[in-house]
Design a protein around this motif. Structure first.
Motif, mmCIF file in Angstrom:
data_model
loop_
_atom_site.group_PDB
_atom_site.id
_atom_site.type_symbol
_atom_site.label_atom_id
_atom_site.label_comp_id
_atom_site.label_asym_id
_atom_site.label_seq_id
_atom_site.Cartn_x
_atom_site.Cartn_y
_atom_site.Cartn_z
ATOM 1 N N GLN A 64 -12.466 0.328 23.854
ATOM 2 C CA GLN A 64 -13.459 0.931 24.727
ATOM 3 C C GLN A 64 -12.839 1.051 26.111
ATOM 4 O O GLN A 64 -12.246 0.091 26.609
ATOM 5 C CB GLN A 64 -14.728 0.069 24.791
ATOM 6 C CG GLN A 64 -15.419 -0.113 23.455
ATOM 7 C CD GLN A 64 -16.629 -1.016 23.554
ATOM 8 O OE1 GLN A 64 -17.035 -1.375 24.655
ATOM 9 N NE2 GLN A 64 -17.192 -1.377 22.415
ATOM 10 N N SER A 65 -12.941 2.238 26.717
ATOM 11 C CA SER A 65 -12.275 2.445 28.004
ATOM 12 C C SER A 65 -13.150 3.283 28.904
ATOM 13 O O SER A 65 -13.986 4.059 28.456
ATOM 14 C CB SER A 65 -10.915 3.139 27.807
ATOM 15 O OG SER A 65 -11.094 4.411 27.222
ATOM 16 N N LEU A 66 -12.924 3.124 30.211
ATOM 17 C CA LEU A 66 -13.626 3.892 31.242
ATOM 18 C C LEU A 66 -12.658 4.149 32.399
ATOM 19 O O LEU A 66 -12.155 3.188 33.006
ATOM 20 C CB LEU A 66 -14.838 3.116 31.752
ATOM 21 C CG LEU A 66 -15.760 3.875 32.704
ATOM 22 C CD1 LEU A 66 -16.474 4.982 31.942
ATOM 23 C CD2 LEU A 66 -16.782 2.923 33.318
ATOM 24 N N PRO A 67 -12.314 5.427 32.662
ATOM 25 C CA PRO A 67 -12.714 6.617 31.908
ATOM 26 C C PRO A 67 -12.072 6.667 30.527
ATOM 27 O O PRO A 67 -11.250 5.824 30.200
ATOM 28 C CB PRO A 67 -12.206 7.766 32.791
ATOM 29 C CG PRO A 67 -11.046 7.180 33.523
ATOM 30 C CD PRO A 67 -11.422 5.739 33.790
ATOM 31 N N SER A 68 -12.447 7.679 29.737
ATOM 32 C CA SER A 68 -11.973 7.775 28.362
ATOM 33 C C SER A 68 -10.458 7.917 28.315
ATOM 34 O O SER A 68 -9.849 8.571 29.162
ATOM 35 C CB SER A 68 -12.626 8.979 27.662
ATOM 36 O OG SER A 68 -14.020 8.824 27.639
ATOM 37 N N SER A 69 -9.857 7.278 27.319
ATOM 38 C CA SER A 69 -8.419 7.332 27.130
ATOM 39 C C SER A 69 -8.109 7.638 25.672
ATOM 40 O O SER A 69 -9.012 7.739 24.841
ATOM 41 C CB SER A 69 -7.776 6.004 27.546
ATOM 42 O OG SER A 69 -8.285 4.950 26.748
ATOM 43 N N ILE A 70 -6.820 7.779 25.372
ATOM 44 C CA ILE A 70 -6.350 8.109 24.025
ATOM 45 C C ILE A 70 -5.600 6.905 23.471
ATOM 46 O O ILE A 70 -4.722 6.349 24.150
ATOM 47 C CB ILE A 70 -5.435 9.345 24.037
ATOM 48 C CG1 ILE A 70 -6.148 10.535 24.694
ATOM 49 C CG2 ILE A 70 -4.984 9.704 22.636
ATOM 50 C CD1 ILE A 70 -5.240 11.732 24.905
ATOM 51 N N TRP A 71 -5.931 6.497 22.267
ATOM 52 C CA TRP A 71 -5.242 5.366 21.636
ATOM 53 C C TRP A 71 -4.374 5.877 20.496
ATOM 54 O O TRP A 71 -4.817 6.641 19.642
ATOM 55 C CB TRP A 71 -6.244 4.353 21.100
ATOM 56 C CG TRP A 71 -5.582 3.268 20.284
ATOM 57 C CD1 TRP A 71 -5.601 3.101 18.943
ATOM 58 C CD2 TRP A 71 -4.768 2.205 20.805
ATOM 59 N NE1 TRP A 71 -4.872 2.012 18.576
ATOM 60 C CE2 TRP A 71 -4.341 1.431 19.707
ATOM 61 C CE3 TRP A 71 -4.369 1.833 22.079
ATOM 62 C CZ2 TRP A 71 -3.529 0.309 19.850
ATOM 63 C CZ3 TRP A 71 -3.564 0.715 22.225
ATOM 64 C CH2 TRP A 71 -3.155 -0.037 21.126
ATOM 65 N N ASN A 74 -10.186 -1.849 17.768
ATOM 66 C CA ASN A 74 -11.154 -0.985 18.445
ATOM 67 C C ASN A 74 -10.856 -0.992 19.940
ATOM 68 O O ASN A 74 -10.325 -1.977 20.480
ATOM 69 C CB ASN A 74 -12.581 -1.486 18.196
ATOM 70 C CG ASN A 74 -13.619 -0.527 18.771
ATOM 71 O OD1 ASN A 74 -13.434 0.685 18.729
ATOM 72 N ND2 ASN A 74 -14.687 -1.063 19.321
ATOM 73 N N TRP A 92 -4.056 7.189 29.576
ATOM 74 C CA TRP A 92 -5.040 7.845 30.450
ATOM 75 C C TRP A 92 -4.401 9.081 31.069
ATOM 76 O O TRP A 92 -3.246 9.027 31.527
ATOM 77 C CB TRP A 92 -5.481 6.913 31.565
ATOM 78 C CG TRP A 92 -6.595 5.990 31.220
ATOM 79 C CD1 TRP A 92 -7.917 6.274 31.149
ATOM 80 C CD2 TRP A 92 -6.491 4.584 30.927
ATOM 81 N NE1 TRP A 92 -8.639 5.164 30.819
ATOM 82 C CE2 TRP A 92 -7.792 4.099 30.689
ATOM 83 C CE3 TRP A 92 -5.420 3.697 30.847
ATOM 84 C CZ2 TRP A 92 -8.046 2.783 30.366
ATOM 85 C CZ3 TRP A 92 -5.676 2.381 30.534
ATOM 86 C CH2 TRP A 92 -6.975 1.926 30.286
ATOM 87 N N CYS A 146 -1.986 2.977 24.768
ATOM 88 C CA CYS A 146 -3.178 3.625 25.300
ATOM 89 C C CYS A 146 -2.753 4.549 26.446
ATOM 90 O O CYS A 146 -1.930 4.158 27.288
ATOM 91 C CB CYS A 146 -4.172 2.571 25.784
ATOM 92 S SG CYS A 146 -5.589 3.217 26.680
ATOM 93 N N ALA A 162 -10.366 -1.116 30.307
ATOM 94 C CA ALA A 162 -10.319 -0.991 28.854
ATOM 95 C C ALA A 162 -10.510 -2.361 28.223
ATOM 96 O O ALA A 162 -10.082 -3.383 28.786
ATOM 97 C CB ALA A 162 -8.994 -0.382 28.404
#
Length: 674
Positions: free
Chosen positions: A572-579, A570, A588, A586, A607
């Motif tokens: 969680q990232s800030l800002p949103s990223s693609i895994w 799993n 950005w 990952c 992240a």
């Protein structure tokens, strides 16, 4: 619960907006299908429009079906919103006692605190009187007050214990009800999203079937069938015509272009008539064919008017006719339309031959060197086109500076940053310049000054084409001039290899820029890893550095690629990223970074990765960006002397990274290593 109602309404708005978009798209497709039905029905391609029309109508139907499904889904969501509001209202009534318990414990807590303070004060007062030797009466009064304070304090302690027990019980029950409501809300929202996803998926499947049907119809529409349909619709019969008489080939083209023309066999030639010669049974006396346009009927008048060569020249814009096209013509009054048709055909042919000499075009130069830099050169030469540049004109050329920056950052230590910046200078020449060089035995020498060279560590000119004076004393500039014979040979060879090209690029020189560590990088970076067996925390700080650029500009196409091992389950990232689970990477993608960005171009990426086989090993991050319109070195070019003019000066820099097998981008142009 309040946020649950908000999310339900927002989901309704989202689905409604999607439905509106799909409906607008379906209407546009329907309009397109109608327009396809109104396209030309002439020619061999006409039946293909029926295929387009049918396929487009089916696509519109698919999208309208999706609109219907979304409208039904909106009704379900609205019904759920109403039920949700009722459930929330009922729950609030049920947990009203909890609110009373909260208020009760708050009141008792305040009273308990005051009672405690009163008890402490009275006890201290009694002890003080005893120590100071006060009268027994005063001591007894203080003792009575202390006893009352003790009993009050004891009473509030017991009340607080009872209120606390009730509060904990009520809060546990209320919290469980709230959790049940939220779980039910999330499950219902997931069901709605599943219905939405299923509707979209079914529509995509239908669209795929329509597309496959379109492909099959196009494949089944062969060239032979299209030609056969045209022949059947436009044919005049299957019987072969009789053997035609042969006549002058020059007029065969003309007659084939003029409708409703009949040929009448004439036994004699008229001196003042419009005739075309042909073969005759008598070799000495050629037979004549009289050309006549129907349905114009011959008049009885005998007035004749000779169309001279001067009149023809005036009719088509003073174009000089070659001997092969100068045909003496005379016309009777009954054939007045023939010369006009002839002039029209001749004018059209002449225009196509002379077009290069009648219009001025612009050159569009696109750099196709090893650096893959593309740029446009828009300049209007004083000659009519690139192939007709006059030798006395200032010849247009374009220059491009392309710089590549490589940087290695180790952790967050700025002193360990290693930077290397290299650059290329390329000139672009229009195609017409080759003719000017070859036709002029002494073409002007192309000379230029390379400015701001004090920031360069090394310069490597093209030894086959360039000369320079090593004894030049100016440290901030350097003069170069071309070996014009070698340049002409190079351009001629390039023209032979690609004769259709309108421009030719020449690599002039390469250079390396002096580096000042992290101060030379447009984007300063620092990375922090925290690796445990179950999780990995990552933070990347970045800061825009305008001082590194000669003319600060925005960094575009900014992308950060992070490999993470340890079995990520799993993220969680800030800002949103693609895994990407296949590559364990990952990505950005950031907006343009400049001084006008938030925090003047500074920011952080964070992240957290949950692992199944940790801990992770800190890996090398890759950062990509580019800039158009500026360089890091500030190097520039200035033409010296006459004979040439600089039409475009293009500058850019970017990071460099070799191609990687990554689904995010098939070719990564430029990266930083961390």
């Amino acid at each position: 619960m309040k946020h649950g109602q908000i999310s339900s309404k927002e989901l309704t708005d989202f689905i409604r907006e999607r439905s509106t978009i799909e409906e607008a798209y379906a209407r546009s497709m329907t309009k397109l299908a109608k327009s396809a039905g109104n396209f030309s029905q002439l020619g061999t391609f006409a039946p293909v429009w029926d295929v387009f029309k049918s396929s487009t109508e089916k696509l519109a139907s698919c999208h309208m079906e999706l609109v219907r499904k979304l409208q039904e889904l909106i009704k379900e969501v609205q019904k759920y919103v109403e039920e949700q509001a009722k459930a929330h209202k009922k729950t609030k009534e049920e947990v009203a006692s909890t609110l009373e318990a909260v208020q009760n414990i708050q009141t008792i807590s305040q009273a308990l605190q005051k009672s405690k303070e009163n008890y402490n004060a009275k006890t201290v007062e009694q002890e003080r009187l005893r120590k100071e030797g006060a009268t027994q009466r005063d001591v007894d009064k203080a003792g009575v007050k202390a006893k009352k304070a003790t009993e009050s304090y004891k009473s509030y302690v017991e009340k607080y214990a009872t209120a606390k027990s009730e509060f904990e019980q009520k809060m546990a029950e209320t919290a469980q009800k709230f959790q049940d409501i939220e779980e039910s809300h999330i499950l219902h929202m997931k069901e709605i999203i599943q219905s939405y996803s299923q509707s979209v998926d079914e529509t995509h499947s239908q669209i795929g079937e329509v597309h496959n049907e379109f492909v099959r119809n196009v494949e089944n529409t062969s060239v032979e069938s299209l030609i056969q349909k045209l022949a059947e619709s436009k044919g005049t019969g299957k019987e072969r015509p009789g053997k035609p008489r042969r006549f002058d080939s020059r007029w065969s083209v003309f007659l084939s272009c003029v409708p409703a023309i009949s040929l009448t066999d004439c036994s004699h030639a008229k001196e003042n008539s419009f005739y075309s010669s042909s073969d005759s049974e008598d070799e000495d006396e050629p037979r004549k064919f009289h050309v006549e346009i129907k349905p114009v009927q011959p008049n009885n008048g005998t007035h004749q008017n000779r169309a001279t060569i001067d009149e023809l020249k005036a009719s088509i814009g003073n174009i000089i006719l070659s001997p092969s096209t100068s045909v003496g013509t005379q016309k009777h009054s009954e054939h007045t339309k023939v010369p006009h048709i002839y002039l029209l055909l001749l004018s059209s042919a002449a225009e196509s031959l002379w077009t290069p000499l009648l219009r001025t075009s612009e050159l569009q130069l696109h750099q196709q060197t090893s650096n893959s830099v593309r740029f446009s050169f828009s300049g209007t030469s004083r000659g009519p086109s690139p192939v007709t540049l006059a030798s006395q004109d200032a010849l247009p050329i374009a220059v491009a500076f392309t710089e590549s920056v490589n940087a290695y950052f180790k952790g967050a230590d700025p002193t360990k940053c290693i930077v290397k910046i290299t650059g290329d200078m390329t000139l672009s020449f229009p195609m017409g310049i080759i003719k000017v060089f070859t036709s002029n035995p002494t073409p002007p020498v192309l000379t230029f000054k390379l400015k701001n060279t004090s920031r360069l560590e090394q310069i490597l000119p093209n030894q086959q084409l360039l000369y320079s004076d090593p004894s030049q004393s100016d440290s901030d500039s350097k003069d170069f001039w071309f070996n014009m014979q070698a340049l002409t040979s190079y351009l001629r060879k390039a023209s032979d290899q690609n004769p259709s090209s309108s421009y030719y690029n020449v690599d002039i020189l390469k250079y390396q820029v002096l580096s000042d560590g992290i101060h030379s990088t447009p984007l300063n970076l620092a990375v922090y890893w925290k690796c445990t067996p179950s999780t990995t925390d990552l933070r990347l700080d970045y800061r825009y550095n305008p001082d590194s650029m000669a003319s600060p500009g925005a960094l575009t196409n900014v992308q950060i690629l992070v490999p993470v091992d340890g079995g990520v389950t799993n993220m969680q990232s800030l800002p949103s990223s693609i895994w990407n689970s296949e590559q364990n990477k990952c990505l950005w993608k950031l907006n343009d970074i400049s001084e006008k960005s938030e925090n003047e171009g500074s920011g952080s990426l964070r992240a957290k990765f949950d692992l199944s086989n940790g801990p992770s090993s800190p890996s090398t991050l890759a950062v990509q960006f580019m800039n158009e319109g500026s360089t890091l070195s500030g190097v520039d070019m200035e033409l010296q002397g006459s004979g040439f003019r600089l039409s475009l000066n293009k500058k850019r820099f970017a990071t460099v990274f070799p191609p990687c097998k990554c689904p995010f981008h098939t070719f990564v142009r430029l990266l930083f290593f961390i």
